[in-house]
Design an enzyme around this catalytic site. Structure first.
Site, mmCIF file in Angstrom:
data_model
loop_
_atom_site.group_PDB
_atom_site.id
_atom_site.type_symbol
_atom_site.label_atom_id
_atom_site.label_comp_id
_atom_site.label_asym_id
_atom_site.label_seq_id
_atom_site.Cartn_x
_atom_site.Cartn_y
_atom_site.Cartn_z
ATOM 1 N N GLY A 12 0.816 -1.222 0.000
ATOM 2 C CA GLY A 12 0.000 0.000 0.000
ATOM 3 C C GLY A 12 0.844 1.265 0.000
ATOM 4 N N ASP A 60 -4.387 -12.813 2.969
ATOM 5 C CA ASP A 60 -5.362 -11.984 3.668
ATOM 6 C C ASP A 60 -5.140 -12.216 5.159
ATOM 7 O OD1 ASP A 60 -7.593 -10.921 4.933
ATOM 8 O OD2 ASP A 60 -8.911 -11.360 3.227
ATOM 9 N N PHE A 83 0.391 -2.457 8.748
ATOM 10 C CA PHE A 83 -0.341 -1.429 7.995
ATOM 11 C C PHE A 83 -1.677 -1.964 7.484
ATOM 12 C CE2 PHE A 83 4.133 -0.132 6.995
ATOM 13 C CZ PHE A 83 4.078 1.177 7.442
ATOM 14 N N LYS A 87 -9.360 1.827 4.995
ATOM 15 C CA LYS A 87 -9.160 3.165 5.580
ATOM 16 C C LYS A 87 -10.139 4.234 5.108
ATOM 17 C CE LYS A 87 -5.910 4.699 2.083
ATOM 18 N NZ LYS A 87 -4.757 5.485 1.742
ATOM 19 N N SER A 127 -3.990 6.679 14.142
ATOM 20 C CA SER A 127 -4.353 7.877 13.381
ATOM 21 C C SER A 127 -4.713 9.023 14.318
ATOM 22 C CB SER A 127 -5.552 7.527 12.509
ATOM 23 O OG SER A 127 -6.143 8.694 11.997
ATOM 24 N N TYR A 152 -14.362 3.296 11.080
ATOM 25 C CA TYR A 152 -12.917 3.268 10.797
ATOM 26 C C TYR A 152 -12.134 3.799 11.997
ATOM 27 C CZ TYR A 152 -8.363 4.898 9.306
ATOM 28 O OH TYR A 152 -7.008 5.140 9.252
ATOM 29 N N LYS A 156 -9.329 2.069 15.016
ATOM 30 C CA LYS A 156 -8.013 2.543 15.471
ATOM 31 C C LYS A 156 -7.990 2.650 17.007
ATOM 32 C CE LYS A 156 -6.175 2.690 11.475
ATOM 33 N NZ LYS A 156 -5.306 1.558 11.104
ATOM 34 N N ASN A 182 -1.731 13.826 8.547
ATOM 35 C CA ASN A 182 -2.181 13.627 7.151
ATOM 36 C C ASN A 182 -0.998 13.315 6.224
ATOM 37 O OD1 ASN A 182 -4.366 15.108 8.548
ATOM 38 N ND2 ASN A 182 -5.326 15.080 6.532
ATOM 39 N N ASN A 202 -9.434 11.960 -0.360
ATOM 40 C CA ASN A 202 -8.461 12.817 0.319
ATOM 41 C C ASN A 202 -8.052 14.000 -0.550
ATOM 42 O OD1 ASN A 202 -7.510 9.747 1.416
ATOM 43 N ND2 ASN A 202 -7.972 11.328 2.922
ATOM 44 N N GLY A 298 -18.564 15.531 9.517
ATOM 45 C CA GLY A 298 -17.534 14.798 10.259
ATOM 46 C C GLY A 298 -16.170 15.473 10.261
ATOM 47 N N ASP A 299 -15.956 16.492 9.380
ATOM 48 C CA ASP A 299 -14.640 17.158 9.360
ATOM 49 C C ASP A 299 -14.453 18.002 10.620
ATOM 50 O OD1 ASP A 299 -13.487 16.229 7.058
ATOM 51 O OD2 ASP A 299 -14.139 17.909 5.803
HETATM 52 P P1 NAD Z 1 -3.403 1.534 1.758
HETATM 53 O O1 NAD Z 1 -4.805 1.127 1.499
HETATM 54 O O2 NAD Z 1 -2.622 2.104 0.628
HETATM 55 O O3 NAD Z 1 -2.570 0.333 2.385
HETATM 56 C C1 NAD Z 1 -3.163 -0.681 3.160
HETATM 57 C C2 NAD Z 1 -2.729 -2.008 2.577
HETATM 58 O O4 NAD Z 1 -3.293 -3.062 3.353
HETATM 59 C C3 NAD Z 1 -3.200 -2.200 1.128
HETATM 60 O O5 NAD Z 1 -2.102 -2.617 0.336
HETATM 61 C C4 NAD Z 1 -4.256 -3.301 1.235
HETATM 62 O O6 NAD Z 1 -4.307 -4.099 0.073
HETATM 63 C C5 NAD Z 1 -3.779 -4.059 2.468
HETATM 64 N N1 NAD Z 1 -4.808 -4.796 3.207
HETATM 65 C C6 NAD Z 1 -6.022 -4.345 3.640
HETATM 66 N N2 NAD Z 1 -6.664 -5.326 4.304
HETATM 67 C C7 NAD Z 1 -5.830 -6.399 4.299
HETATM 68 C C8 NAD Z 1 -5.934 -7.711 4.834
HETATM 69 N N3 NAD Z 1 -7.016 -8.133 5.478
HETATM 70 N N4 NAD Z 1 -4.893 -8.568 4.651
HETATM 71 C C9 NAD Z 1 -3.780 -8.166 3.981
HETATM 72 N N5 NAD Z 1 -3.641 -6.939 3.448
HETATM 73 C C10 NAD Z 1 -4.653 -6.066 3.619
HETATM 74 O O7 NAD Z 1 -3.440 2.578 2.981
HETATM 75 P P2 NAD Z 1 -2.295 3.473 3.604
HETATM 76 O O8 NAD Z 1 -2.658 4.898 3.394
HETATM 77 O O9 NAD Z 1 -0.965 2.986 3.185
HETATM 78 O O10 NAD Z 1 -2.540 3.167 5.151
HETATM 79 C C11 NAD Z 1 -1.788 2.198 5.879
HETATM 80 C C12 NAD Z 1 -2.293 2.146 7.298
HETATM 81 O O11 NAD Z 1 -2.173 3.448 7.877
HETATM 82 C C13 NAD Z 1 -3.764 1.762 7.418
HETATM 83 O O12 NAD Z 1 -3.922 0.951 8.563
HETATM 84 C C14 NAD Z 1 -4.456 3.100 7.628
HETATM 85 O O13 NAD Z 1 -5.655 2.970 8.327
HETATM 86 C C15 NAD Z 1 -3.406 3.848 8.428
HETATM 87 N N6 NAD Z 1 -3.528 5.304 8.315
HETATM 88 C C16 NAD Z 1 -3.514 5.893 7.101
HETATM 89 C C17 NAD Z 1 -3.665 7.270 6.991
HETATM 90 C C18 NAD Z 1 -3.689 7.945 5.639
HETATM 91 O O14 NAD Z 1 -4.152 9.088 5.559
HETATM 92 N N7 NAD Z 1 -3.223 7.337 4.563
HETATM 93 C C19 NAD Z 1 -3.805 8.053 8.149
HETATM 94 C C20 NAD Z 1 -3.791 7.415 9.399
HETATM 95 C C21 NAD Z 1 -3.652 6.031 9.462
HETATM 96 N N1 UDP Z 2 -10.891 18.405 1.519
HETATM 97 C C1 UDP Z 2 -11.477 19.246 0.583
HETATM 98 N N2 UDP Z 2 -11.830 18.709 -0.629
HETATM 99 C C2 UDP Z 2 -11.616 17.401 -0.949
HETATM 100 C C3 UDP Z 2 -11.001 16.566 0.023
HETATM 101 C C4 UDP Z 2 -10.666 17.112 1.253
HETATM 102 O O1 UDP Z 2 -11.695 20.426 0.826
HETATM 103 O O2 UDP Z 2 -11.974 16.970 -2.057
HETATM 104 C C5 UDP Z 2 -10.499 18.972 2.831
HETATM 105 C C6 UDP Z 2 -11.214 18.326 3.997
HETATM 106 O O3 UDP Z 2 -12.390 19.035 4.292
HETATM 107 C C7 UDP Z 2 -10.170 18.457 5.110
HETATM 108 C C8 UDP Z 2 -8.836 18.439 4.385
HETATM 109 O O4 UDP Z 2 -9.125 18.700 3.016
HETATM 110 O O5 UDP Z 2 -10.304 19.709 5.730
HETATM 111 C C9 UDP Z 2 -8.134 17.095 4.508
HETATM 112 O O6 UDP Z 2 -9.052 16.076 4.143
HETATM 113 P P1 UDP Z 2 -8.584 14.581 3.907
HETATM 114 O O7 UDP Z 2 -9.803 13.791 3.508
HETATM 115 O O8 UDP Z 2 -7.419 14.561 2.955
HETATM 116 O O9 UDP Z 2 -8.025 14.124 5.325
HETATM 117 P P2 UDP Z 2 -8.722 14.048 6.767
HETATM 118 O O10 UDP Z 2 -8.093 15.138 7.567
HETATM 119 O O11 UDP Z 2 -10.190 14.219 6.588
HETATM 120 O O12 UDP Z 2 -8.341 12.704 7.258
#
Ligand code: NAD
Ligand code: UDP
Length: 340
Positions: A12, A60, A83, A87, A127, A152, A156, A182, A202, A298-299
């Site tokens: 991911g 999985d 990871f 999400k 997160s 979601y 966490k 973020n 996002n 929710g924001d």
């Molecule tokens: P992503 O979706 O790109 O990566 C997650 C990976 O996990 C993917 O490759 C997916 O195929 C794999 N996956 C999901 N369920 C699975 C399962 N049951 N078995 C095996 N593989 C599985 O997301 P990301 O942005 O890289 O996020 C990674 C982690 O960080 C996640 O747990 C997410 O919740 C957390 N996180 C992400 C963000 C963000 O904004 N990207 C913010 C806070 C926390």
């Molecule tokens: N946002 C926006 N337009 C979009 C996507 C996001 O204005 O198409 C704003 C959203 O309201 C937030 C910020 O960008 O204030 C970050 O949003 P994102 O979904 O990337 O992350 P979050 O903080 O919600 O996890």
């Protein structure tokens, strides 16, 4: 012999960048992923960057037997970075059971396998969503948690609690709970990055897809918040900086840190949505067409991290300038060969 790390969800967005950082630091990375939200192309991207294709096991993590087989094969690993998870906040509201099943079953299976095979260290992707809408900014690790706003977010909060309970009951296992703010951007090479399926939720991928013409215009959700310029404020952290923090967290545990430790991972600076649009335009020279849209349910109006704890304890801080992060996101968006 290089120390071995199991990285679930390693194909991911954050996982692939962390795989690069781990390999750069000399670790041997084993990726476990079911590719539900990614593709093996990201691991080819990793290989282009580091010269090493990590071992990939298509599994999985909610499948206990399959997860056991993968862990058994690599029971000499010194740590796990977990990871794997779904999400999408909105999807989790519509399909809560799918989120609880996937995110919690996978975590519990991974923890059980760590116990079974005596693997001592885990890093968990938590997160900033666990803070909800905070009363005081910036948020420290001591800021009280608020009830989660979505299934979601709840996975966490619960994930952190499950790990804390398990570590309390199993003193040979240590955990680091990383609360990401973020994450944005891509590897500077443009070989790996964030590739959301369908319409992005996002901000950053929405901006880059608008810039390249895949989306007509960006909707900015709300311009009447009680912030300096009326737009929502977030702490946008470069994904490569975030990746390095995982290496620092693992090293901290390998070097003897015990228990379950929590760290905020952010830059320590809040940036508004409009500031992001302006910064993208000046970093790339590309204009972003946008309209002001209603607030998104929710924001939270504003959140950013106090990131001093990670600096003090892990010796880690985010140091990539925002302009470089935005340039890398744009470079990645313009590289069609690296995506599906
Ligand atoms: P992503 O979706 O790109 O990566 C997650 C990976 O996990 C993917 O490759 C997916 O195929 C794999 N996956 C999901 N369920 C699975 C399962 N049951 N078995 C095996 N593989 C599985 O997301 P990301 O942005 O890289 O996020 C990674 C982690 O960080 C996640 O747990 C997410 O919740 C957390 N996180 C992400 C963000 C963000 O904004 N990207 C913010 C806070 C926390
Ligand atoms: N946002 C926006 N337009 C979009 C996507 C996001 O204005 O198409 C704003 C959203 O309201 C937030 C910020 O960008 O204030 C970050 O949003 P994102 O979904 O990337 O992350 P979050 O903080 O919600 O996890």
């Amino acid at each position: 012999m290089a120390q071995k790390i199991i990285v679930t969800g390693g194909a991911g967005y954050i996982g692939s960048h962390t795989t690069v950082a781990l390999q750069d630091a000399g670790f041997d990375v084993i990726v476990l992923d079911n590719l539900i939200n990614s593709s093996e192309k990201s691991l080819h991207g990793v290989e282009k960057i580091t010269g090493i294709h990590p071992e990939f096991i298509h599994v999985d993590c909610t499948d206990r037997d399959a997860t056991r087989n993968a862990f058994k094969k690599h029971s000499d690993a010194v740590g796990v970075i977990h990871f794997a998870g779904l999400k999408a906040v909105g999807e989790s509201v519509e399909k809560p059971l799918m989120y609880y099943r996937n995110n919690l079953d996978s975590l519990i299976n991974v923890l059980e396998m760590m116990r079974e095979f005596n693997i001592p260290n885990i890093v968990f992707s938590s997160s900033a969503t666990v803070y909800g809408n905070p009363d005081i900014l910036p948020v420290t690790e001591e800021t009280p948690l608020k009830p989660a706003q979505s299934p979601y977010g709840q996975t966490k909060v619960m994930g952190e609690e499950i790990i804390r309970d398990m570590v309390r009951a199993t003193p040979t296992i240590n955990a680091t709970l990383l609360r990401y703010f973020n994450p944005i951007g891509a590897h500077p090479s443009g070989q790996i990055g964030e590739n959301p399926r369908g319409i992005p939720n996002n901000l950053m991928p929405y901006i880059t897809q608008t810039a390249i013409g895949m989306r007509e215009q960006l909707s900015i959700f709300g311009d009447d918040y009680d912030t300096d310029d009326g737009f929502c404020v977030r702490d946008y952290i470069d994904v490569n900086d975030l990746a390095r923090a995982h290496v620092a967290a693992l090293r901290h545990m390998i070097n003897g840190a015990h228990g379950a430790n929590v760290f905020n991972l952010g830059t320590g600076h809040g940036v508004s949505v409009m500031e992001m649009v302006n910064a993208f335009e000046s970093a790339t020279g590309v204009k972003i067409k946008y309209k002001i849209a209603p607030r998104r349910p929710g924001d939270v109006p504003a959140i950013w991290a106090d990131a001093t704890h990670a600096k003090r304890v892990l010796g880690w801080s985010a140091n990539t300038p925002l302009v470089d992060t935005l340039a890398s996101a744009w470079r990645w968006q313009q590289n069609p060969d690296a995506k599906d």
